[in-house]
Design an enzyme around this catalytic site. Structure first.
Site, PDB file in Angstrom:
ATOM      1  N   ASP A 127       9.605 -21.075  10.964  1.00 16.99           N
ATOM      2  CA  ASP A 127       8.897 -20.838  12.204  1.00 16.99           C
ATOM      3  C   ASP A 127       8.782 -19.349  12.494  1.00 16.99           C
ATOM      4  O   ASP A 127       8.557 -18.927  13.602  1.00 16.99           O
ATOM      5  CB  ASP A 127       9.597 -21.557  13.371  1.00 16.99           C
ATOM      6  CG  ASP A 127      11.058 -21.199  13.454  1.00 16.99           C
ATOM      7  OD1 ASP A 127      11.756 -21.749  14.313  1.00 16.99           O
ATOM      8  OD2 ASP A 127      11.499 -20.353  12.640  1.00 16.99           O
TER       9      ASP A 127
ATOM     10  N   ASP B 251       1.017  -6.888   9.284  1.00 13.67           N
ATOM     11  CA  ASP B 251       0.475  -6.295   8.051  1.00 13.67           C
ATOM     12  C   ASP B 251       0.547  -7.275   6.885  1.00 13.67           C
ATOM     13  O   ASP B 251      -0.333  -7.276   6.029  1.00 13.67           O
ATOM     14  CB  ASP B 251       1.041  -4.912   7.694  1.00 13.67           C
ATOM     15  CG  ASP B 251       2.467  -4.701   8.085  1.00 13.67           C
ATOM     16  OD1 ASP B 251       3.155  -5.705   8.334  1.00 13.67           O
ATOM     17  OD2 ASP B 251       2.882  -3.544   8.121  1.00 13.67           O
TER      18      ASP B 251
ATOM     19  N   GLU C 132      -1.525  -2.074  -0.684  1.00 12.84           N
ATOM     20  CA  GLU C 132      -0.353  -1.283  -0.323  1.00 12.84           C
ATOM     21  C   GLU C 132       0.889  -2.153  -0.110  1.00 12.84           C
ATOM     22  O   GLU C 132       2.010  -1.715  -0.330  1.00 12.84           O
ATOM     23  CB  GLU C 132      -0.697  -0.532   0.966  1.00 12.84           C
ATOM     24  CG  GLU C 132       0.339   0.407   1.448  1.00 12.84           C
ATOM     25  CD  GLU C 132       0.137   0.678   2.919  1.00 12.84           C
ATOM     26  OE1 GLU C 132      -0.606   1.605   3.223  1.00 12.84           O
ATOM     27  OE2 GLU C 132       0.700  -0.069   3.747  1.00 12.84           O
ATOM     28  N   GLU C 133       0.699  -3.380   0.276  1.00 18.35           N
ATOM     29  CA  GLU C 133       1.830  -4.250   0.605  1.00 18.35           C
ATOM     30  C   GLU C 133       2.446  -4.942  -0.607  1.00 18.35           C
ATOM     31  O   GLU C 133       3.416  -5.676  -0.452  1.00 18.35           O
ATOM     32  CB  GLU C 133       1.386  -5.333   1.598  1.00 18.35           C
ATOM     33  CG  GLU C 133       0.968  -4.786   2.957  1.00 18.35           C
ATOM     34  CD  GLU C 133       2.141  -4.194   3.742  1.00 18.35           C
ATOM     35  OE1 GLU C 133       3.257  -4.725   3.627  1.00 18.35           O
ATOM     36  OE2 GLU C 133       1.932  -3.193   4.423  1.00 18.35           O
TER      37      GLU C 133
ATOM     38  N   ASP D 260      -5.613  -1.019   1.983  1.00 19.10           N
ATOM     39  CA  ASP D 260      -4.489  -0.890   2.919  1.00 19.10           C
ATOM     40  C   ASP D 260      -4.811  -1.875   4.031  1.00 19.10           C
ATOM     41  O   ASP D 260      -5.704  -1.635   4.839  1.00 19.10           O
ATOM     42  CB  ASP D 260      -4.417   0.557   3.451  1.00 19.10           C
ATOM     43  CG  ASP D 260      -3.276   0.753   4.446  1.00 19.10           C
ATOM     44  OD1 ASP D 260      -2.640  -0.250   4.838  1.00 19.10           O
ATOM     45  OD2 ASP D 260      -3.042   1.909   4.833  1.00 19.10           O
TER      46      ASP D 260
ATOM     47  N   LEU E 163      -3.423  -3.012   6.800  1.00 21.52           N
ATOM     48  CA  LEU E 163      -3.304  -2.613   8.204  1.00 21.52           C
ATOM     49  C   LEU E 163      -2.696  -1.219   8.246  1.00 21.52           C
ATOM     50  O   LEU E 163      -1.477  -1.067   8.171  1.00 21.52           O
ATOM     51  CB  LEU E 163      -2.439  -3.620   8.966  1.00 21.52           C
ATOM     52  CG  LEU E 163      -2.762  -3.800  10.447  1.00 21.52           C
ATOM     53  CD1 LEU E 163      -4.227  -4.103  10.688  1.00 21.52           C
ATOM     54  CD2 LEU E 163      -1.882  -4.866  11.041  1.00 21.52           C
ATOM     55  N   ASP E 164      -3.543  -0.243   8.347  1.00 18.54           N
ATOM     56  CA  ASP E 164      -3.066   1.128   8.405  1.00 18.54           C
ATOM     57  C   ASP E 164      -2.658   1.456   9.841  1.00 18.54           C
ATOM     58  O   ASP E 164      -3.386   1.141  10.781  1.00 18.54           O
ATOM     59  CB  ASP E 164      -4.164   2.090   7.945  1.00 18.54           C
ATOM     60  CG  ASP E 164      -3.731   3.521   8.097  1.00 18.54           C
ATOM     61  OD1 ASP E 164      -2.810   3.926   7.369  1.00 18.54           O
ATOM     62  OD2 ASP E 164      -4.281   4.216   8.972  1.00 18.54           O
TER      63      ASP E 164
ATOM     64  N   GLU F 177      -5.378   4.905   0.595  1.00 15.07           N
ATOM     65  CA  GLU F 177      -5.678   5.678   1.800  1.00 15.07           C
ATOM     66  C   GLU F 177      -6.534   6.905   1.476  1.00 15.07           C
ATOM     67  O   GLU F 177      -7.649   7.053   1.967  1.00 15.07           O
ATOM     68  CB  GLU F 177      -4.370   6.094   2.494  1.00 15.07           C
ATOM     69  CG  GLU F 177      -3.590   4.887   3.026  1.00 15.07           C
ATOM     70  CD  GLU F 177      -2.189   5.205   3.526  1.00 15.07           C
ATOM     71  OE1 GLU F 177      -1.470   5.990   2.882  1.00 15.07           O
ATOM     72  OE2 GLU F 177      -1.796   4.641   4.563  1.00 15.07           O
TER      73      GLU F 177
HETATM   74  P1  AHG Z   1       0.805   2.338   7.098  1.00 17.55           P
HETATM   75  O1  AHG Z   1       0.880   1.815   8.511  1.00 17.55           O
HETATM   76  O2  AHG Z   1      -0.326   1.732   6.330  1.00 17.55           O
HETATM   77  O3  AHG Z   1       2.122   2.238   6.381  1.00 17.55           O
HETATM   78  O4  AHG Z   1       0.423   3.871   7.163  1.00 17.55           O
HETATM   79  C1  AHG Z   1       1.135   4.717   8.020  1.00 17.55           C
HETATM   80  C2  AHG Z   1       0.657   6.117   7.785  1.00 17.55           C
HETATM   81  C3  AHG Z   1      -0.615   6.501   8.483  1.00 17.55           C
HETATM   82  O5  AHG Z   1      -1.328   5.537   9.131  1.00 17.55           O
HETATM   83  C4  AHG Z   1      -0.176   7.528   9.486  1.00 17.55           C
HETATM   84  O6  AHG Z   1      -1.111   8.503   9.683  1.00 17.55           O
HETATM   85  C5  AHG Z   1       1.070   8.056   8.916  1.00 17.55           C
HETATM   86  O7  AHG Z   1       1.659   6.985   8.241  1.00 17.55           O
HETATM   87  C6  AHG Z   1       1.954   8.569   9.974  1.00 17.55           C
HETATM   88  O8  AHG Z   1       3.054   9.127   9.394  1.00 17.55           O
HETATM   89  P2  AHG Z   1       4.088   9.973  10.246  1.00 17.55           P
HETATM   90  O9  AHG Z   1       4.765   9.018  11.170  1.00 17.55           O
HETATM   91  O10 AHG Z   1       5.000  10.565   9.211  1.00 17.55           O
HETATM   92  O11 AHG Z   1       3.312  11.035  10.971  1.00 17.55           O
HETATM   93 MN    MN Z   2      -1.645   3.197   5.723  1.00 19.78          MN
HETATM   94 MN    MN Z   3      -0.594  -0.355   5.756  1.00 17.51          MN
END
Ligand code: AHG
Ligand code: MN
Ligand code: MN
Length: 340
Positions: free
Chosen positions: A70, A76, A99-100, A121, A123-124, A285
């Site tokens: 559940d 992501d 990426e995952e 990617d 969910l960025d 990315e």
């Molecule tokens: P994700 O959520 O796909 O793992 O990517 C996170 C990345 C990107 O989106 C963001 O600009 C960067 O991580 C931020 O990193 P910091 O917190 O080091 O600034």
């Molecule tokens: Mn990302």
């Molecule tokens: Mn991501």
């Protein structure tokens, strides 16, 4: 009825745009159009779930429950699976990578295998979801280099200049889909009442120089001296239109780069003493965003080398990123190259 098409662009759906792009290329088979159409559906499915994120605690269990238990899946992971499932059976792709997932994502044997490769990617910026900050999905499309069957690492590990399309979906105050197939960059906004993406930003061009910089300045003391000097320089009075550059940092790459595309300026994620190559991933990315920004007249560099010329050696490799207005990226490269 007035049958002239004076305001035709107002009603240009993504689907029609993709078909019109295809018609410009007499030898196109339509497979590529089908691929882009599948991606646009996949990101709508992700968006539907993202908009419900804040309700999970109120409404309790959702259809994001996994089959055995559940537990509510992380968004992501949900996005990752949704995109894979939306893309695996349509016959366009021979392999995917996300990426995952540590390894390649194969297309099940019982589905047709196509000539394209997709990296994404899902969910960025997902760390921002709980605060309702803009997130997005980023994708990169390559043409396979092997002949048939399952795609391999050779199909995936190609430099960014080999991309045949790239883009992103932005889950923000409105949902946008921005893509390029090498003929300009086009932005569409979702009209949720009809579920269609409508052309809202035709042929986006990034300003040659901007007045905004984006960087995680918390890492300042880990940067090499030239990087610090560059950011210090941007803050000097009179640097841009009689004032210093403005700092903006959302912490969602896709959103920070989208703003940079709209207004100009630069986004930086340099290497530092802790992370030699920064944090961002080349294949999921940096390459797709570089493709978009270059096709809009901007530039993307790792500080020395054009991002899309980097030859990848590993699926999840990282690279520093300096991306945005062409003049700003060149200034950054010049600063970083100074020998002292
Ligand atoms: P994700 O959520 O796909 O793992 O990517 C996170 C990345 C990107 O989106 C963001 O600009 C960067 O991580 C931020 O990193 P910091 O917190 O080091 O600034
Ligand atoms: Mn990302
Ligand atoms: Mn991501």
């Amino acid at each position: 009825m007035d049958t002239t098409h004076q305001s035709a662009s107002k009603f240009m759906t993504l689907e029609r745009h993709i078909i019109e792009e295809k018609n410009k290329h007499p030898h196109a088979t339509g497979e590529f159009s089908g691929l882009l159409h599948s991606i646009s559906l996949a990101v709508k499915l992700v968006w539907r779930e993202v908009t419900k994120a804040g309700l999970v605690n109120i409404l309790g269990k959702t259809d994001r429950m996994n089959v055995t238990g559940d537990e509510v899946k992380k968004l992501d992971e949900f996005a990752d699976e949704t995109i894979y499932k939306a893309m695996d059976h349509a016959g366009h792709l021979c392999v995917m990578a996300s990426e995952e997932n540590e390894d390649l994502l194969h297309i099940p044997d019982h589905y047709q295998h196509g000539k394209y490769v997709m990296l994404y990617d899902p969910l960025d910026g997902s760390g921002n979801i709980d605060a309702n900050i803009t997130v997005g999905t980023i994708f990169s499309i390559l043409m396979r280099v092997t002949n048939s069957g399952n795609g391999t690492m050779d199909d995936v590990l190609q430099p960014g200049y080999k991309q045949v399309a790239a883009g992103y979906a932005l889950f923000s105050s409105s949902m946008m889909f921005v893509y390029s197939t090498g003929h300009g960059v086009h932005g569409f906004t979702l009209d949720p009442s009809v579920g269609e993406f409508l052309l809202s930003h035709e042929n986006i061009r990034i300003p040659q120089r901007g007045a905004i910089y984006a960087v995680n300045e918390g890492n300042y003391n880990r940067w090499e001296p030239n990087m610090r000097r560059y950011i210090d320089w941007l803050k000097i009075e009179d640097k841009a239109d009689g004032r210093p550059y403005s700092g903006r940092y959302i912490g969602s790459l896709v959103a920070d780069v989208h703003r940079t595309l709209m207004y100009g300026g630069i986004y930086c994620y340099p290497g530092d003493t802790k992370n030699k190559n920064g944090k961002l991933r080349l294949m999921y990315e940096n390459n797709p965003l570089a493709y978009i920004v270059e096709n809009a007249g901007g530039a993307a560099s790792d500080g020395k080398t054009r991002i899309m010329d980097l030859v990848p050696t590993a699926l999840h490799q990282k690279s520093p990123l300096f991306i945005g207005s062409i003049d700003d990226v060149r200034f950054a490269e010049e600063f970083l190259a100074v020998k002292r």
